[in-house]
Enzyme design. Sequence first.
Site, mmCIF file in Angstrom:
data_model
loop_
_atom_site.group_PDB
_atom_site.id
_atom_site.type_symbol
_atom_site.label_atom_id
_atom_site.label_comp_id
_atom_site.label_asym_id
_atom_site.label_seq_id
_atom_site.Cartn_x
_atom_site.Cartn_y
_atom_site.Cartn_z
ATOM 1 N N PRO A 37 1.133 -1.376 0.058
ATOM 2 C CA PRO A 37 0.063 -0.246 -0.013
ATOM 3 C C PRO A 37 0.750 0.990 -0.148
ATOM 4 O O PRO A 37 0.462 1.776 0.938
ATOM 5 C CB PRO A 37 -0.939 -0.088 1.510
ATOM 6 C CG PRO A 37 0.159 -0.725 2.485
ATOM 7 C CD PRO A 37 0.737 -1.786 1.528
ATOM 8 N N CYS A 38 1.593 1.499 -1.389
ATOM 9 C CA CYS A 38 2.323 2.764 -1.295
ATOM 10 C C CYS A 38 1.557 4.727 -0.869
ATOM 11 O O CYS A 38 1.641 5.120 -0.991
ATOM 12 C CB CYS A 38 2.845 2.926 -2.774
ATOM 13 S SG CYS A 38 2.148 2.427 -3.887
#
Length: 172
Positions: free
Chosen positions: A137-138
């Site tokens: 989850p950047c």
Amino acid sequence: MNKINIQYYRSPVGEMLLGSCGGKLCLADWRYRKMRTTIDNRIQKGFNAEYVEESCEVIDETIIQMEEYFAHERKEFDIPLLMVGTDFQKSVWEGLIQIPYGSTSSYLELAKNIGNEKAVRAVASANGANAISLLIPCHRIIGSNGDLVGYAGGLSVKKKLLELEHNLFNEK
């Protein structure tokens, strides 16, 4: 030559390119991102493989889990991942996976969490090279001042993802 199975997936926030190799997901990236060619070259070279548009169990399961995520029914993914990058990049991506759903972090916090506080720029660069969006989850990385900062899918997509997670977080 090996093969990487790929499929296109039209998410509610943008079209993605999904890829798997050896029964693991190695690609879940925004189809029209600026670094598309660079990412594709890194993955194909890393596996000495070429893309073949063909579905498989891992991609089918990824689509199911993404649909659940966008429908507010899933907070965590449990798809086996295969990351292609340097040891440093992998450590950053592992650090991203540790950021809880509904939370955000900064590049500096992420650098501290992986034990490399001085490498903020390198952490930012590795974050941008992430080829497995949503599952790694950047989008949960924001600027130290709280501003939305760069995202491969575009800032409007990042904003929608954070809103989706925040809304879902508050509903339950």
